[in-house]
Design a protein around this motif. Sequence first.
Motif, PDB file in Angstrom:
ATOM      1  N   PRO A 144      -6.345   4.347  -4.143  1.00  0.00           N
ATOM      2  CA  PRO A 144      -5.620   3.490  -5.086  1.00  0.00           C
ATOM      3  C   PRO A 144      -4.160   3.888  -5.306  1.00  0.00           C
ATOM      4  O   PRO A 144      -3.791   5.046  -5.142  1.00  0.00           O
ATOM      5  CB  PRO A 144      -6.409   3.653  -6.387  1.00  0.00           C
ATOM      6  CG  PRO A 144      -7.072   4.983  -6.272  1.00  0.00           C
ATOM      7  CD  PRO A 144      -7.347   5.194  -4.811  1.00  0.00           C
ATOM      8  N   TYR A 145      -3.371   2.881  -5.675  1.00  0.00           N
ATOM      9  CA  TYR A 145      -1.952   3.079  -5.989  1.00  0.00           C
ATOM     10  C   TYR A 145      -1.621   2.250  -7.231  1.00  0.00           C
ATOM     11  O   TYR A 145      -2.182   1.173  -7.414  1.00  0.00           O
ATOM     12  CB  TYR A 145      -1.105   2.629  -4.789  1.00  0.00           C
ATOM     13  CG  TYR A 145       0.395   2.764  -4.982  1.00  0.00           C
ATOM     14  CD1 TYR A 145       0.956   3.947  -5.459  1.00  0.00           C
ATOM     15  CD2 TYR A 145       1.242   1.700  -4.685  1.00  0.00           C
ATOM     16  CE1 TYR A 145       2.332   4.057  -5.620  1.00  0.00           C
ATOM     17  CE2 TYR A 145       2.624   1.813  -4.851  1.00  0.00           C
ATOM     18  CZ  TYR A 145       3.163   2.996  -5.316  1.00  0.00           C
ATOM     19  OH  TYR A 145       4.522   3.106  -5.485  1.00  0.00           O
ATOM     20  N   SER A 146      -0.717   2.762  -8.013  1.00  0.00           N
ATOM     21  CA  SER A 146      -0.385   2.102  -9.286  1.00  0.00           C
ATOM     22  C   SER A 146       0.331   0.765  -9.107  1.00  0.00           C
ATOM     23  O   SER A 146       0.296  -0.072  -9.998  1.00  0.00           O
ATOM     24  CB  SER A 146       0.487   3.043 -10.125  1.00  0.00           C
ATOM     25  OG  SER A 146       1.627   3.451  -9.383  1.00  0.00           O
ATOM     26  N   ASP A 147       0.991   0.559  -7.967  1.00  0.00           N
ATOM     27  CA  ASP A 147       1.811  -0.638  -7.787  1.00  0.00           C
ATOM     28  C   ASP A 147       1.534  -1.331  -6.451  1.00  0.00           C
ATOM     29  O   ASP A 147       2.412  -1.401  -5.588  1.00  0.00           O
ATOM     30  CB  ASP A 147       3.300  -0.268  -7.902  1.00  0.00           C
ATOM     31  CG  ASP A 147       3.624   0.239  -9.295  1.00  0.00           C
ATOM     32  OD1 ASP A 147       3.341   1.417  -9.580  1.00  0.00           O
ATOM     33  OD2 ASP A 147       4.130  -0.551 -10.111  1.00  0.00           O
ATOM     34  N   PRO A 148       0.316  -1.857  -6.317  1.00  0.00           N
ATOM     35  CA  PRO A 148      -0.092  -2.434  -5.024  1.00  0.00           C
ATOM     36  C   PRO A 148       0.464  -3.837  -4.801  1.00  0.00           C
ATOM     37  O   PRO A 148      -0.212  -4.831  -5.055  1.00  0.00           O
ATOM     38  CB  PRO A 148      -1.622  -2.461  -5.135  1.00  0.00           C
ATOM     39  CG  PRO A 148      -1.906  -2.587  -6.606  1.00  0.00           C
ATOM     40  CD  PRO A 148      -0.757  -1.949  -7.328  1.00  0.00           C
ATOM     41  N   VAL A 149       1.706  -3.925  -4.286  1.00  0.00           N
ATOM     42  CA  VAL A 149       2.386  -5.227  -4.208  1.00  0.00           C
ATOM     43  C   VAL A 149       1.751  -6.215  -3.240  1.00  0.00           C
ATOM     44  O   VAL A 149       1.951  -7.412  -3.388  1.00  0.00           O
ATOM     45  CB  VAL A 149       3.893  -5.109  -3.853  1.00  0.00           C
ATOM     46  CG1 VAL A 149       4.655  -4.445  -4.965  1.00  0.00           C
ATOM     47  CG2 VAL A 149       4.100  -4.394  -2.550  1.00  0.00           C
TER      48      VAL A 149
ATOM     49  N   ASP B  11      -1.398  -6.735  -2.957  1.00  0.00           N
ATOM     50  CA  ASP B  11      -2.735  -7.088  -3.407  1.00  0.00           C
ATOM     51  C   ASP B  11      -2.751  -8.081  -4.558  1.00  0.00           C
ATOM     52  O   ASP B  11      -1.893  -8.055  -5.440  1.00  0.00           O
ATOM     53  CB  ASP B  11      -3.490  -5.819  -3.820  1.00  0.00           C
ATOM     54  CG  ASP B  11      -3.901  -5.020  -2.600  1.00  0.00           C
ATOM     55  OD1 ASP B  11      -4.665  -5.557  -1.785  1.00  0.00           O
ATOM     56  OD2 ASP B  11      -3.430  -3.875  -2.447  1.00  0.00           O
TER      57      ASP B  11
ATOM     58  N   GLN C  26      -5.924  -5.190  -7.458  1.00  0.00           N
ATOM     59  CA  GLN C  26      -5.096  -4.556  -8.504  1.00  0.00           C
ATOM     60  C   GLN C  26      -5.998  -3.925  -9.554  1.00  0.00           C
ATOM     61  O   GLN C  26      -5.791  -2.795  -9.990  1.00  0.00           O
ATOM     62  CB  GLN C  26      -4.220  -5.594  -9.198  1.00  0.00           C
ATOM     63  CG  GLN C  26      -3.039  -6.099  -8.382  1.00  0.00           C
ATOM     64  CD  GLN C  26      -2.334  -7.232  -9.112  1.00  0.00           C
ATOM     65  OE1 GLN C  26      -2.163  -7.209 -10.322  1.00  0.00           O
ATOM     66  NE2 GLN C  26      -1.929  -8.252  -8.381  1.00  0.00           N
TER      67      GLN C  26
ATOM     68  N   LYS D 110      -6.616   0.038 -10.438  1.00  0.00           N
ATOM     69  CA  LYS D 110      -6.310   0.553 -11.768  1.00  0.00           C
ATOM     70  C   LYS D 110      -7.526   1.295 -12.336  1.00  0.00           C
ATOM     71  O   LYS D 110      -7.402   2.399 -12.870  1.00  0.00           O
ATOM     72  CB  LYS D 110      -5.911  -0.614 -12.681  1.00  0.00           C
ATOM     73  CG  LYS D 110      -5.427  -0.164 -14.037  1.00  0.00           C
ATOM     74  CD  LYS D 110      -4.915  -1.324 -14.870  1.00  0.00           C
ATOM     75  CE  LYS D 110      -4.421  -0.854 -16.231  1.00  0.00           C
ATOM     76  NZ  LYS D 110      -5.470  -0.193 -17.024  1.00  0.00           N
TER      77      LYS D 110
END
Lengths: 393, 256
Positions: free
Chosen positions: B49-54, B56, B61, B65
Motif C-alpha cells: 500500500p501507498y498513501s497516495d495511489p494516483v 487507483d 484507495q 488506506k
Amino acid sequence: MSYFVNEKGYYGDFGGAYIPEMLYPNVEELRQNYLKIIADENFQEEFHHLLKDYVGRPSPLYLAGRLSDRYKANIFLKREDLNHTGAHKVNNTIGQILLAERLGKKRIIAETGAGQHGVATATVCALRGLECVVYMGEVDIKRQAPNVARMKMLGAKVVAATSGSKTLKDATNEAMRDWINNPVDTHYIIGSVVGPHPYPDMVARFQSVISEEAKKQLAEQTGNGSPDYVLACVGGGSNAMGMFYHFIDDEQVKLIAVEAAGKGVDSGFSAATTYLGKEGVLHGSRSILMQTHDGQVVEPHSVSAGLDYPGIGPQHAHLFKTGRGRYVSVTDDEALQAGLLLTQMEGIIPAIESAHALAYLEKMNFTGGENVVVCLSGRGDKDMDTYMKYFGL
Amino acid sequence: MNRIKKLFAEKKDILSIYYTAGFPSLDDTLTIAEELERCGADLLEIGFPYSDPVADGPVIQESSKRALDNGMDLKTLFTQLKELRNRVNIPVLLMGYVNPVLQFGVENFCRACAEAGVDGCIVPDLPMVEYETLYQPVFEQNGLTNIFLVTPQTSEERIRKIDGLTSGFVYLLSSSATTGKNLQVSESTEAYFSRIADMKLDNPTMIGFGINSKETFEKACAYANGAIIGSAFVKSLDAADIKGSVQRFMRQFREL
C-alpha cells in the motif's frame, strides 16, 4: 553549476517524471511543445497583453518606509497582492490557458488548497470560455467557503476530494486521476512548481515575470538591480520560484525561502518540508517530502492553507541541497503577528502565506542599508476569518 | 524455466488476481494467496500500500488506506512473505508505487523479493527511462522481471521498447483509466487489442483494469493470454470469512 532544468527534466538529483503510463502521452505532449509554444511571438504577445491589461501588471515594487525604519534596511515589497484575483497564481493560469488552447484542449482541470489557484483557474476559463473542473479537499471546501462561491460564480465545477486527509494533497491526487480518465481533451493546470517535468519548469517560467519586473524596478529605484536579499514563502514554491528566478544566477543575491513551521518544527503540526522531509517521489517528481520510514506521505500542518503541502518543488529541493537558497521557517503565531504588523505599519493586509516571508525579517540581522525584496504573494481578504479569530477582531 | 515463463508456456486464459497486502486484516496476506491458488488463480499480484495511489480508483484507495492503518509496510510484508514459497506455488508479483521502494532501498527491495521467491514487480509510477538506467541491473541480478503498462494511447515505438525491457508479460490497460471501472469493449477498444495482437510481441499480454466478471474476463481472453482482476476481487473480500469469500468470488471463473 546549473540551477535550472536539464534536458532530462532534472535539477541535480531532483525532478523527472514519475508518472503512470496513463499520463505519459499528455505529459510527453506538453514536454515536446511547451518551450516552442512559450517562445512563439504570438504567444508572448498575448501573454503579456493579458498580464498588462487584465491582471494589471507590472505589479509595483514598493519601498515600505516604516518597515524599513524598523529593520534598518530597505524593505521592498513586490506587490503580487495587487494582481487581479489577489495573488501571484494568475500569472501561471494565464500562461497555461493560452498553452492549453494551442494544444487544442477543451477542458481544464485544476487542484486547489485555499482556493486561490482554483479561483485563478476558474477566472481564466471564464475569460476564454473553457470548461473548468476544480478539485478541492472536502475539509478545505468547508474552511474556504468564499473562494468556493467565487469559483462557482465563475462557472467552474468544484469537486470535493474525499480521499485521504481531504486537503490539497488529495485534491492533487484526484486531479491526476481525472487526467488519467480523460487522456485526450483535457489540460491539467497545476498551480505550483511541482508535478512531473515539464510542470516545475513551465510554471517557474510563467511566474518568473515577478523577478523580471522586480530586477528592473529595483534598478530604476536604486540604480542597482541586484538586491542583497530576496525573500519569499514556500509551500510548493511557485511565488518563491518566480521571485528567485532572475536572481538565481546572480550569486551575490541571497535567496531566502520561508517555510511554514506550523505550531513549531518539532510539534508534529508543521509543514517545514526541508527540515522534516527526506528525498522521495510525490506527485510525479523526485524532491523532498514529509514521509514516514516506509515512504508514506505525512500530513502537514499550517495555519495558511497555501503552505499546507508535504513537499516542495524539485528546483527548490535542488537550491536547498546545493546551498544556493537558504530554507528557514516561521510558526503560525509569528506569521500572524507579521501580518498584523504589516497591516498597521504599511496599511496592507497580507495573505497569511506572504506573512510568513515578512515574519522572517524579524529574525534577520541587518547591518544597515541592505536592499531586501520580499514577495508579497497575495492579499489577506481570504484570511479575514483566521485573523478575526486569532486577534479577536 | 522461471515460474512466469512456465505459466505462459503451459496455460491460456490465465487468471491473475490483485489484492492489497494487509487488507482486510494485517495477517490475511498469505491466507488469501493460498486460497486463491487453491481456487484456480494462475498468477498473483500482491499490492503493497501507498498513501497516495494516483492510478487507483476508490476500492483500492480504500484497501490501501485500511492496510496502512493496520500497520502494513514493506518490512512487515517481507516478514510475512518468508512463508510464501512453503505455501504458494504459482508466480507472484509485487505491485505498488515507487516511493516506498525508494525508502526501503531499491537493492534491499530486490534482494528481499528474491529471498521471498517473488517473481517480478509492477511499479506504475517508475518511468521506463529510470528503470533502464538505474534499476534494471539490480532487478535482473535478483531474477526479477518488471512489468510495464500499455494504454490505448501508448505509441507503437514505446510498446516495442517495453516489450524489449520485460521478460514477463505486457500489461494492457483496457482503457486509460484508474482502477475499478467497468470494461466496455467498444469498436475502438477492439481495434486497440487487435493492433497489439498484430504486433506479435515477444512477450505474452494480459489485459487489466475494468475486468470484473466472467463476461469481461472472457472478452479479455479473446485478445490476450489472460486477464487481471483487482478492484472487483478486493471489494468482494469479507473480513469475517476470508476463505469463503475467496471461494465465492473464484467460483465465477473456475469450477471448484
